[in-house]
Design an enzyme around this catalytic site. Sequence first.
Site, mmCIF file in Angstrom:
data_model
loop_
_atom_site.group_PDB
_atom_site.id
_atom_site.type_symbol
_atom_site.label_atom_id
_atom_site.label_comp_id
_atom_site.label_asym_id
_atom_site.label_seq_id
_atom_site.Cartn_x
_atom_site.Cartn_y
_atom_site.Cartn_z
ATOM 1 N N ARG A 46 -9.421 60.028 28.477
ATOM 2 C CA ARG A 46 -10.663 59.621 27.823
ATOM 3 C C ARG A 46 -10.900 58.114 27.909
ATOM 4 O O ARG A 46 -12.021 57.652 27.880
ATOM 5 C CB ARG A 46 -10.627 60.065 26.361
ATOM 6 C CG ARG A 46 -11.680 61.115 26.094
ATOM 7 C CD ARG A 46 -11.861 61.397 24.656
ATOM 8 N NE ARG A 46 -10.590 61.389 23.944
ATOM 9 C CZ ARG A 46 -10.147 62.385 23.189
ATOM 10 N NH1 ARG A 46 -10.859 63.459 23.064
ATOM 11 N NH2 ARG A 46 -9.014 62.307 22.546
ATOM 12 N N HIS A 235 14.242 75.223 24.757
ATOM 13 C CA HIS A 235 15.397 74.719 25.514
ATOM 14 C C HIS A 235 16.666 75.544 25.268
ATOM 15 O O HIS A 235 17.372 75.914 26.201
ATOM 16 C CB HIS A 235 15.684 73.263 25.148
ATOM 17 C CG HIS A 235 14.508 72.346 25.297
ATOM 18 N ND1 HIS A 235 13.571 72.506 26.282
ATOM 19 C CD2 HIS A 235 14.114 71.259 24.591
ATOM 20 C CE1 HIS A 235 12.658 71.536 26.177
ATOM 21 N NE2 HIS A 235 12.968 70.782 25.152
HETATM 22 C C1 BG6 Z 1 12.001 67.644 23.692
HETATM 23 C C2 BG6 Z 1 11.917 67.698 22.207
HETATM 24 O O1 BG6 Z 1 11.432 68.795 24.256
HETATM 25 O O2 BG6 Z 1 13.359 67.547 24.081
HETATM 26 C C3 BG6 Z 1 12.569 66.475 21.585
HETATM 27 O O3 BG6 Z 1 10.560 67.769 21.798
HETATM 28 C C4 BG6 Z 1 13.981 66.314 22.101
HETATM 29 O O4 BG6 Z 1 12.577 66.545 20.168
HETATM 30 C C5 BG6 Z 1 14.020 66.373 23.624
HETATM 31 O O5 BG6 Z 1 14.458 65.064 21.658
HETATM 32 C C6 BG6 Z 1 15.432 66.400 24.130
HETATM 33 O O6 BG6 Z 1 15.452 66.261 25.519
HETATM 34 P P1 BG6 Z 1 16.652 65.549 26.263
HETATM 35 O O7 BG6 Z 1 16.284 65.671 27.698
HETATM 36 O O8 BG6 Z 1 16.692 64.145 25.782
HETATM 37 O O9 BG6 Z 1 17.879 66.302 25.887
#
Ligand code: BG6
Length: 475
Positions: A46, A235
């Site tokens: 935007r 995850h």
């Molecule tokens: C993200 C989450 O998807 O993954 C975060 O929203 C988290 O809260 C992050 O900190 C962790 O990712 P990584 O790659 O740092 O382990």
Amino acid sequence: QPVGPFDLVVFGATGDLAQRKVLPALYRRFRAGQISESAQIIGAARAQMDAPAFRAQVAGGIAAHVPADQQDADSLARFLGRVFFCPIDASSDRGWKALVTRIRPAVGHVYYFSVGPELFGDLARQLYAHGIADPACRIVVEKPFGHDLASARQLNATLARHFEERQIFRIDHYLGKETVQNLMAVRFGNMLFEPLWKAQYVDHIQITVAESGGVAGRGDYYDRAGAMRDMVQNHMMQLLCLIAMEPPHCFDADALRDEKLKVIRALEPVQPGDIVRGQYTAGERPGYAEDAAVGNSDTESFIALKVKISNWRWKGTPFYLRTGKRLKARSSEVAITFRDPPHSIFGKQPGQRSNVLVIRLQPNEGIKLKVTVKEPGPGGMRLVEVPLDMSFARALGSAHVLPDAYERLIMDLLRGDQTLFMRGDEVEAAWAWTDPVIAAWQDGPAPDLYAPGSAGPEAAMELMRRDRRRWREIK
Ligand code: BG6
């Protein structure tokens, strides 16, 4: 080999994710020669800015987020020469004509929705209305993919109005991590482990994703999500699937995703007594409520749960999952504890422990297998546990700089490979399992408090103790 020429439009290009992850990852792959000099990377947002101002912003993001030894002025100048900008409004016609003019008809088109899910529908509609949603184009969406099953279904339906499933790339960046892919390499590339990979030989499995950081700066999103929606539904669920799934018949998108889906569908509902929720208190740094800039909040920044999978392979082997913010260390691992040998010919031996296979996801990526051996010396047959320890960095050498998860995923996206992206039914199944877990604690007690720098609330320890097991130390 560079991928064929393409135009990639990043919607939300001035936002945090695009600046921190997406554009730096594109630069690194460009520098590595995998993105052709004829590609166009078009930022859209935007903000009323012109291309030079956007390029300056991109350069700032690269300077801040790409290691110094992986940048140089020449490649940066060439990369920025391929970067353009279109001010655009997703909900009105403003800016769309300029974007249509910029996009070249004869190359591949990729639309990256680096925006909140509330804009997915508008963007999909506009792309279609302006005739640039061709059947060969691809779209990329980020998590959170919905807030619950109903909203995820709605998002899938919205996208399906204009795009086929083969065009939709749903990112879970954990799947792009080298060591997460290594879970599959270890399981299916060796004869050693797979025959033992079942309830008969595995006592239990622990999956830990511990973070030392808090939620400062993201409270607005995080307080509505909590650890269950932010980490477990996506995850951790992906990690669980890769460990628990049956061997796919080949490493192909649908073969892999079919097997993951079966695992999610086989998850038993979690019993309320098998969940511990926690929230960090203030220490040297502010506690959760202040970090998240909310008043009183019942949102969990930590969760531990015992998960059971109802199928032949895993009946009787629990999976313990835990994740949290502001814990002792940033450390993620999967630990598979094997059962004891059925009979010890050495009698009772204090030094004999169960075999444990630890796959360290981050940091210090590697694999460790704890085995029992004889203690050296003339003192008779005394057993002792030793680790077979392999650090990937040491074993494979520094030539193998681990690429960022986004680099891997973006290249797969440009090549059209969906293997490491989530399918719509997979995301819905994950929500279908998550929703009742969350609903069950709605009227329950507030999360247990835990001190920053600890391993989480005491109740999480108890969750293991009552099963005569222990969490591995977070370090
Ligand atoms: C993200 C989450 O998807 O993954 C975060 O929203 C988290 O809260 C992050 O900190 C962790 O990712 P990584 O790659 O740092 O382990």
